[in-house]
Write an enzyme that holds these catalytic residues in place. Structure first.
Site, PDB file in Angstrom:
ATOM      1  N   SER A 174      10.034 -19.622   4.187  1.00  0.00           N
ATOM      2  CA  SER A 174      11.275 -18.554   4.403  1.00  0.00           C
ATOM      3  C   SER A 174      11.952 -18.647   5.628  1.00  0.00           C
ATOM      4  O   SER A 174      13.162 -18.277   5.830  1.00  0.00           O
ATOM      5  CB  SER A 174      11.236 -17.590   3.900  1.00  0.00           C
ATOM      6  OG  SER A 174      10.559 -16.526   4.550  1.00  0.00           O
ATOM      7  N   PRO A 176       0.771  -1.065   0.056  1.00  0.00           N
ATOM      8  CA  PRO A 176       0.061   0.025  -0.177  1.00  0.00           C
ATOM      9  C   PRO A 176       0.873   1.288   0.151  1.00  0.00           C
ATOM     10  O   PRO A 176       2.036   1.279   0.714  1.00  0.00           O
ATOM     11  CB  PRO A 176      -0.718  -0.204   1.314  1.00  0.00           C
ATOM     12  CG  PRO A 176      -0.879  -1.464   1.862  1.00  0.00           C
ATOM     13  CD  PRO A 176       0.501  -2.114   1.259  1.00  0.00           C
ATOM     14  N   THR A 180       2.301   2.661  -2.456  1.00  0.00           N
ATOM     15  CA  THR A 180       3.515   2.783  -3.314  1.00  0.00           C
ATOM     16  C   THR A 180       3.197   3.641  -4.664  1.00  0.00           C
ATOM     17  O   THR A 180       3.900   3.426  -5.597  1.00  0.00           O
ATOM     18  CB  THR A 180       4.198   1.372  -3.474  1.00  0.00           C
ATOM     19  OG1 THR A 180       3.262   0.526  -3.855  1.00  0.00           O
ATOM     20  CG2 THR A 180       4.866   1.064  -2.263  1.00  0.00           C
ATOM     21  N   GLY A 181       1.927   4.198  -4.721  1.00  0.00           N
ATOM     22  CA  GLY A 181       1.688   5.047  -5.977  1.00  0.00           C
ATOM     23  C   GLY A 181       0.940   4.345  -6.915  1.00  0.00           C
ATOM     24  O   GLY A 181       1.010   4.742  -8.022  1.00  0.00           O
ATOM     25  N   THR A 235      -2.305   3.654  -7.278  1.00  0.00           N
ATOM     26  CA  THR A 235      -3.708   4.585  -7.759  1.00  0.00           C
ATOM     27  C   THR A 235      -2.975   5.698  -8.441  1.00  0.00           C
ATOM     28  O   THR A 235      -3.712   6.212  -9.497  1.00  0.00           O
ATOM     29  CB  THR A 235      -4.388   4.651  -6.542  1.00  0.00           C
ATOM     30  OG1 THR A 235      -4.378   3.479  -5.858  1.00  0.00           O
ATOM     31  CG2 THR A 235      -5.788   5.271  -6.770  1.00  0.00           C
ATOM     32  N   LYS A 278      12.745  -7.413   3.089  1.00  0.00           N
ATOM     33  CA  LYS A 278      13.545  -7.987   4.055  1.00  0.00           C
ATOM     34  C   LYS A 278      14.802  -7.374   4.150  1.00  0.00           C
ATOM     35  O   LYS A 278      15.238  -7.237   5.622  1.00  0.00           O
ATOM     36  CB  LYS A 278      13.894  -9.603   3.822  1.00  0.00           C
ATOM     37  CG  LYS A 278      12.533 -10.329   3.691  1.00  0.00           C
ATOM     38  CD  LYS A 278      12.730 -11.752   3.228  1.00  0.00           C
ATOM     39  CE  LYS A 278      11.370 -12.673   3.536  1.00  0.00           C
ATOM     40  NZ  LYS A 278      11.584 -13.990   3.081  1.00  0.00           N
TER      41      LYS A 278
END
Ligand code: ADP
Length: 768
Positions: free
Chosen positions: A673, A351, A353-354, A356, A716
C-alpha cells in the site's frame, strides 16, 4: 454247626480280618459270653437295616463270617469292645432266639474251584497291582498305609482278600463282596470299585488343587497387602488407604460414562500397587486427581433468552452495533436450529477493542461458565494437547486444563490470540486446534496426558485475533469472522464516560460523588496520553487517576469531591506522553507521507528518497518486506516508462542511484500500500519538484501506473487526521469503504479518489 450270632450295624468283618467293634445290646453281649464258654467262635453278620433293634432272620444278610473272639474289653456305660478275627465265609441257614441270645445254624461256604490258567492269574495280579498303584496316587493315605504291603503280595486270592480288607469302602460294598462266590467275581467287583474310586479321587484332587490355588492366591495377596500396610505404617504414610478409598468414592460419584470410570478405577488399582512416596506414585496420584476433577459429563444449565442477551451486550458495551448484531444472529441460529455444533465465532481486531470483554458478556448472557485459553506464543503441539505422562512434570494441555478450570462440560471457551499460534518442528499446532474445533472430531478429543476421550462438542468456542493474515487457512475456514475496528476519539470518549470510569472507580473503591472528569480532561487523556486503536491504555490512565485520588481520600479525611480538569492531568499523569508526527510545515522534494495499517492501528509514515550519482541501482532501507521492495521496483519501472513526459534525460537512470528509506528503521514494514507513495517520492526526487506537506496517500501501484485498492482505511484515515493532514489520496476502488465510515472520521479531511499515477502526481506536487 450251631453258633452264637452277633448282628452288626454298618460293619462287615471279612475272613482274615482283625477288627474291633463295640456292642451294647444285651443279646449280643450274651452271645459273645456264650461263645467264650464254647470255642470262642461267633457268627458275625450285618443287619440289612441299621435301625432294627431286635432283628430276626429276615433282617440279616445271609452271608456273614465265622470269627474267633480274641479279646473282650469292658468299656464305660456297659459297652463291650470286642476284638475279633474273621475266619470263614459262612451262610446263615436258620436263626433261633435262644432265651437271651441269638443262636443260628451256619454253613461254611466251600471254596469254589475255578479254572484260571497261571498266565491268566499273573495277568490279573499285575492288572490289579497297577490299579492299586494308580489308586495310591490319588489317595496319599492309602499309599502310605496299604499300597506297599499290598504290592508285595504275590498270589491273587491273597491280594484280593487283603485289598478288600484294607480298601476304604462302605459296608454295603463289603457285604456285596462277601457274598461273591468266585474269585473271578470278586476280582471284577474290586477292579470296578478301584477304577471308580481312582476316578473320583482324581476329580476330587483336581478340585482340591483349584481350591487350594485360589486360596493360596488370596492368602498371598492378603499377606502382601498386610505387608504393604505395615511398610506404609512404618514409613508413616498409612493414610494412603484412606486416600484410595476417597478416590474410589469420588470415582463412583463422578458424572462420567462407565468407560471413563473403569479407566479411573484401573489407575487407582495401579496406584495402590505402587510404593508410596516414589516418583511414579506421585505421577499416578496427580493423574488420578486430574481425572477426578475433569468435567466429563457435568453440564451447567444454559439460558438462551436472546432478548436478555441483547440487553446484557448493550449494557456492557458502547457502540459495536454490527458486532452485537452478528453475535445475536449467531446465537439465535444456534438456538433455533438446535445445532450447537455450528461454526466458531472469531473476533478480529486491534488490542483493547473489547474482544475479550464481548466474549465475557456472551458467557454472562447465556449463563455459561467462562474460561480463557491463551494461545499467544504457543508453538508446541503439546501445549494444546498435553504431554505424555512419561515426561517428567507432564501436564494436561491448555484445552484440557481449560475444561478442568471450567468445571463443566459446556462452558464458553475463549481461544485468545488464535493468530499467534505457530507451528514448528514440535508438531503441528494448527492441526491440533483443528481437531478441537471440528465438530466431527471434538466429540472424542484426546489429550496426551489425560489419554481418555473428552467430549468438547458442548463447548461454545469464541476465538480472538488481531489479524486474519496469520491464521492458518483451514482454521480460518472453520470460523465465522467478525471484525472489530479501531475506535475513533469520539467513540473512546463515550466508552470512557459510560464504562471505563465507572469500572475503574469501582475497582478503586470510589463513588461517583467523589471523583468525576470533565469532558475536556477525557479528550486530552485520549489525545495526549494514549495512542492506540482500542481503549486499554485509556483505561489504564483513568485507573491511574483513580488510584491517586483514592490515596488522597484515604490520607485526607476532609477531602472535597474531585473533578478532574484538563489542567490537573499533569499532576496525575505527568507530562503528555504522545507526540504526533505532525505534518511537516513545508513542502519538500523527495519526502512523501504514506499511511500504514498495523495490527495495533493506523500510522503515518514518511518516505524519503535521495538521488546520487551512480550506476542505476536502487537501494531500499528501513526494514522493508519483499512485497514492499517489489512495489518500489514496479514504481521505478513505471517512472522510467514515462520519463519523457517529465523531461528526464534518456541516460539519467544509468548514471544515478536511487535510495528509498522509511524512517523508524527498527519497525518492519511490508505490504503493497506504500506503492504510490514511493513512486511519488522517486519522481519528486528525480524531477526536483516539491511534494505538498499537508497531503498523505495510500494505494498500490502497478507497472502501468494504475492505482489499486488497499485495506485498513479506517485506521489510516484516523492516523492522517491525528497527524494534521488535510488531504488524503485514496484509490478510486476504495470509495465504497469510505462511504461506510462515520462522518466523525472523514470530517475535516479532503478525500480525493485516484485511479492513475498521473492523478496522484497532479495532486501531490505543489506546483505543476
Ligand atoms: P481485547 O480483548 O480486544 O484486547 P479487551 O476486551 O480486553 O480487549 O478490552 C479492554 C478493555 O476495554 C476492557 O475493560 C473492556 O471492557 C473495555 N472496552 C473495550 N471496548 C469497549 C466498548 N465498546 N464498550 C465498553 N468497554 C469497552
Amino acid at each position: 454247626m450251631k453258633i452264637p450270632v452277633v448282628p452288626l450295624k454298618g460293619i462287615v468283618i471279612l475272613p482274615r480280618m482283625l477288627a474291633h467293634f463295640d456292642m451294647i445290646r444285651e443279646k449280643s453281649i450274651a452271645a459273645v459270653q456264650e461263645a467264650m464258654m464254647r470255642d470262642q467262635k461267633v457268627f458275625l453278620v450285618m443287619q440289612r437295616d441299621e435301625t432294627v433293634e431286635d432283628p430276626g432272620l429276615s433282617d440279616l444278610y445271609t452271608i456273614g463270617t465265622v470269627a474267633e473272639i480274641k479279646q473282650l474289653m469292658r468299656m464305660p456305660d456297659g459297652v463291650i469292645r470286642v476284638l475279633a478275627e474273621g475266619r470263614d465265609r459262612a451262610e446263615l441257614l436258620y436263626l433261633a432266639d435262644n432265651m437271651n441270645f441269638l443262636e443260628g445254624e451256619a454253613h461254611i461256604c466251600p471254596a469254589v474251584e475255578e479254572e484260571i490258567s497261571p498266565v491268566e492269574r499273573e495277568a490279573m495280579l499285575r492288572a490289579m497291582k497297577d490299579a492299586i498303584h494308580d489308586y495310591g496316587e490319588v489317595n496319599q493315605h492309602f499309599m502310605e498305609t496299604a499300597s506297599r504291603t499290598l504290592l508285595m503280595i504275590n498270589t491273587l486270592p491273597e491280594l484280593i482278600a487283603q485289598l478288600m480288607i484294607r480298601f476304604p469302602v462302605d459296608a454295603h460294598k463289603r457285604q456285596k463282596f462277601l457274598s461273591m462266590e468266585t474269585l473271578n467275581m470278586q476280582y471284577s467287583l474290586l477292579m470296578q470299585v478301584l477304577a471308580q474310586e481312582t476316578d473320583i479321587g482324581r476329580i476330587r484332587s483336581d478340585i482340591q488343587e483349584k481350591v487350594q490355588e485360589r486360596l493360596n492366591k488370596n492368602q498371598r495377596e492378603y499377606m502382601l497387602r498386610e505387608q504393604i500396610k505395615t511398610i506404609r505404617e512404618e514409613l508413616g504414610d498409612d493414610d494412603i488407604d484412606s486416600e484410595i478409598d476417597e478416590f474410589l468414592a469420588q470415582t463412583e460419584a463422578l458424572e462420567a460414562s462407565e468407560e471413563i470410570k473403569e479407566a479411573i478405577r484401573k489407575e487407582i488399582k495401579r496406584f495402590r500397587s505402587m510404593p508410596p512416596a516414589n516418583a511414579e506414585g506421585t505421577v499416578s496420584r496427580t493423574y488420578i486427581e486430574n481425572l477426578l476433577t475433569m468435567p466429563w459429563d457435568k453440564a451447567a444449565p444454559e439460558n438462551v433468552d436472546i432478548k436478555a442477551a441483547e440487553k446484557i451486550l448493550n449494557a456492557d458495551h458502547y457502540g459495536l452495533e454490527k458486532v452485537k448484531e452478528r453475535i445475536l444472529d449467531y446465537l439465535a441460529v444456534r438456538e433455533y436450529s438446535g445445532n450447537h455444533e455450528g461454526s466458531i465465532l472469531c473476533l478480529v481486531g486491534p488490542p483493547g477493542t473489547g474482544k475479550t470483554s464481548v466474549a465475557i458478556s456472551v458467557a454472562r448472557a447465556l449463563n455459561k461458565k467462562y474460561v480463557r485459553v491463551c494461545l499467544g506464543g504457543v508453538h508446541d503441539e503439546a501445549e494444546i494437547r498435553g504431554h505424555r505422562r512419561t515426561y517428567i512434570g507432564a501436564m494436561p494441555g491448555r484445552i484440557a486444563a481449560g475444561m478442568k478450570q471450567a468445571g463443566v462440560c459446556n462452558p464458553l471457551m475463549l481461544l485468545d490470540e488464535i493468530d499467534k499460534v505457530s507451528s514448528d518442528y514440535k508438531g503441528d499446532t494448527g492441526s491440533a486446534l483443528l481437531e478441537v474445533l471440528d465438530p466431527e472430531q471434538n466429540k472424542r478429543f484426546t489429550d496426551h496426558y489425560i489419554e481418555l476421550p473428552m467430549d468438547l462438542s458442548h463447548v461454545l468456542f469464541i476465538a480472538t485475533a488481531n489479524t486474519m493474515q496469520t491464521i492458518p487457512r483451514p482454521l480460518l475456514d472453520r470460523m465465522e469472522i467478525i471484525e472489530i475496528g479501531s475506535y475513533t476519539e469520539n467513540e473512546k470518549l463515550h466508552i470512557a464516560k459510560e464504562h471505563l470510569i465507572r469500572k475503574q472507580r469501582k475497582k478503586n473503591g470510589l463513588t461517583g460523588k467523589q471523583l468525576s472528569f470533565t469532558e475536556g480532561a477525557l479528550k486530552k487523556i485520549i489525545h495526549s496520553y494514549t495512542r492506540e486503536a482500542g481503549v486499554r491504555q485509556l483505561e489504564r490512565e483513568i485507573g491511574e487517576i483513580c488510584r491517586k485520588a483514592a490515596r488522597k481520600f484515604l490520607t485526607d479525611e476532609g477531602m472535597k469531591p474531585l473533578r478532574i480538569k484538563e489542567s490537573d492531568l499533569k499532576e496525575y499523569l505527568g507530562i503528555e506522553k504522545v507526540h504526533y508526527d505532525m505534518a511537516a510545515e513545508q513542502d519538500d522534494v523527495g519526502i512523501v507521507r504514506g499511511l500504514a495499517w498495523t495490527s495495533v492501528g493506523g500510522d503515518t509514515l514518511e518516505v524519503e528518497v535521495n538521488i546520487m550519482p551512480g550506476k542505476g541501482k536502487i537501494h531500499l532501507t528501513g526494514q522493508m518486506g519483499d512485497v514492499m521492495k517489489e512495489s518500489a521496483q514496479a514504481g521505478l519501472s513505471y517512472i522510467r516508462s514515462v520519463a519523457d513526459q517529465y523531461h528526464v534525460a534518456g541516460d539519467y537512470f544509468e548514471e544515478h542511484d536511487i535510495h528509498i528509506h522509511i524512517p523508524e528503521g527498527a519497525v518492519p514494514k511490508d505490504g503493497p500500500s506504500a506503492g504510490i507513495t514511493m513512486t511519488t517520492g522517486m519522481l519528486s526526487a528525480i524531477t526536483l519538484k516539491k511534494v505538498r506537506a499537508d497531503l498523505a496517500m495510500t494505494g498500490e501501484v502497478t507497472l502501468r501506473g494504475r492505482v489499486l485498492p488497499i485495506g485498513g482505511l479506517k485506521e489510516k484515515l484516523l492516523a492522517a487526521k491525528q497527524a494534521g493532514i488535510r488531504q488524503v489520496l485514496v484509490p478510486e476502488k476504495n470509495r465504497p469503504d469510505v462511504a461506510e465510515l462515520s462522518s466523525e472520521i472523514t470530517d475535516g479531511l479532503r478525500i480525493t479518489y485516484v485511479s492513475q499515477m498521473d492523478e496522484v502526481i497532479e495532486n501531490a506536487f505543489s506546483e505543476a
